[in-house]
Design a protein around this motif. Structure first.
Motif, short mmCIF file in Angstrom:
data_model
loop_
_atom_site.label_atom_id
_atom_site.label_comp_id
_atom_site.label_asym_id
_atom_site.label_seq_id
_atom_site.Cartn_x
_atom_site.Cartn_y
_atom_site.Cartn_z
N PRO A 1 -6.46 9.83 -4.90
CA PRO A 1 -6.90 11.23 -4.96
C PRO A 1 -8.38 11.44 -4.61
O PRO A 1 -8.88 12.54 -4.81
N PHE A 2 -9.06 10.40 -4.11
CA PHE A 2 -10.49 10.53 -3.84
C PHE A 2 -10.75 10.97 -2.41
O PHE A 2 -9.90 10.80 -1.52
N GLY A 3 -11.93 11.47 -2.20
CA GLY A 3 -12.40 11.83 -0.87
C GLY A 3 -13.91 11.88 -0.88
O GLY A 3 -14.52 12.30 -1.87
N ILE A 4 -14.53 11.42 0.18
CA ILE A 4 -15.99 11.49 0.28
C ILE A 4 -16.40 12.57 1.28
O ILE A 4 -17.59 12.76 1.52
N ASP A 5 -15.41 13.27 1.83
CA ASP A 5 -15.66 14.43 2.70
C ASP A 5 -14.97 15.63 2.06
O ASP A 5 -13.85 15.53 1.57
N ASP A 6 -15.65 16.77 2.08
CA ASP A 6 -15.11 17.94 1.39
C ASP A 6 -13.80 18.39 2.02
O ASP A 6 -13.67 18.48 3.24
N GLY A 7 -12.82 18.67 1.15
CA GLY A 7 -11.49 19.05 1.62
C GLY A 7 -10.52 17.89 1.66
O GLY A 7 -9.35 18.08 1.93
N CYS A 8 -10.99 16.67 1.40
CA CYS A 8 -10.14 15.48 1.41
C CYS A 8 -9.83 15.05 -0.03
O CYS A 8 -10.67 15.19 -0.91
N ARG B 1 -13.37 16.57 -6.63
CA ARG B 1 -14.29 17.08 -5.61
C ARG B 1 -15.74 16.84 -6.03
O ARG B 1 -16.10 17.04 -7.19
N TYR B 2 -16.55 16.41 -5.10
CA TYR B 2 -17.99 16.18 -5.29
C TYR B 2 -18.30 15.03 -6.26
O TYR B 2 -19.43 14.92 -6.73
#
Length: 327
Positions: free
Chosen positions: A44-51, A57-58
């Motif tokens: 569930p992680f992302g280092i780009d917003d929307g991912c 988030r953040y």
């Protein structure tokens, strides 16, 4: 008074708006990095917003030097590992005590987590506190009944713990009551303990796959457990047979979005292709209809024009001549 757009400027403005919209959508669907340094970044992680999931988030940041860091209310901490099979991340706090400090118990700040996120301190963590005030903290070997009733020993710090005598990576045991082991129920407990202790460090029990009771060994670091929100839409989006997209979300509404190479979809990538094909067919049909309508209009206008010309043409007593001949 402000200037009004001319008839020629309005179509140009519309094109700019449409181009900006599709550029934003395309950029959101193509900037989901899958790693930071040598650490994989997965749902569930992302280092780009929307991912990833909006719940995280953040939270994760990939620094300019390619190091993965986690944001918490107490600061940014280096992430050493992320496990998705046994969901947890491992971080280290550079302000915590380590073996090189020896008897130098430098003041530090407590590690904390944002309780609004789906992060939580792992029960596999143990915290060692140093130079605690015995007027405010119960510093003594933990009674045997604490192993059976740990809720009765929440305020005590065990000075006879195994870890104080076997510090991971240290060649010496801690002496006397300068070290005691504490298992907090929340990060708030760490902050309260540090009001009466000089310094602390965190040790987690790392699983090594050996038979019990040797299946875990102590190691420095803070283990943070996390949840993986599993949804049917995300599973469909990730399904290779349905296009193999990436689970993400709309940055404005935070609603689910399947990120595909060609663009974004609300379900899965093959639906996006089908929708794009449907839109293309509709555009062609609409164009054909417009052409048919334009053709019909042109024929009608031609007939009207001919009638008008015929009405004004000179007539010579019903005798057809070269001057009034139409066909």
């Amino acid at each position: 008074m402000g200037s009004r757009l001319s008839f020629k400027q309005k179509p140009m403005l519309l094109l700019v708006v449409i181009h900006s919209f599709f550029t934003l959508t395309r950029s959101q669907s193509t900037t989901c990095r899958t790693s930071c340094g040598d650490i994989p970044i997965e749902y569930p992680f992302g280092i780009d917003d929307g991912c990833g999931s909006p719940y995280y988030r953040y939270i994760l940041v990939c620094s300019e030097s390619g190091k993965l860091e986690v944001r918490t209310p107490s600061g940014r901490y280096l992430v050493h590992n992320v496990s998705y099979a046994d969901p947890h991340i491992l971080v280290t706090d550079p302000f915590m005590w380590n073996c090189e400090d020896g008897e130098n118990y430098r003041p530090t700040r407590p590690f904390s987590l944002d309780t609004s996120t789906r992060f939580k301190l792992s029960p596999q963590n143990e915290y060692l506190f140093f130079n605690c005030s015995e007027d405010h903290v119960i510093v003594k070997p933990k009674p045997i009944f604490c192993e059976r009733f740990p809720e009765r020993c929440d305020s005590s710090c065990d000075s006879g713990s195994y870890l104080c005598r076997h510090m991971p990576g240290c060649s010496f045991p801690m002496s006397g009551s300068s070290c005691c082991s504490y298992s907090p129920r929340a990060t708030e407990s760490l902050r309260l303990m540090l009001k009466y202790c000089t310094s602390y460090t965190s040790v987690y029990w790392r699983n090594v796959g050996a038979p019990q009771p040797y299946h875990q060994i102590p190691d420095y670091g803070i283990r943070i457990d996390f949840d993986i929100p599993v949804t049917t839409r995300c599973l469909q989006c990730q399904d290779p047979s349905k296009g193999g997209g990436t689970c993400g979300f709309d940055t404005e509404t935070q609603s689910f979005m399947c990120l595909c190479k060609e663009g974004n979809s609300t379900s899965h990538c093959k639906d996006f292709d089908a929708a794009r094909h449907s839109r293309r067919v509709n555009v062609i049909a609409g164009t054909a209809t417009a052409v048919s309508a334009a053709g019909a209009f042109g024929v009608g206008a031609g007939i009207w024009y001919l009638k008008k010309v015929r009405a004004k043409a000179p007539v010579t007593c019903g005798v057809q001549s070269n001057e009034n001949r139409l066909f």
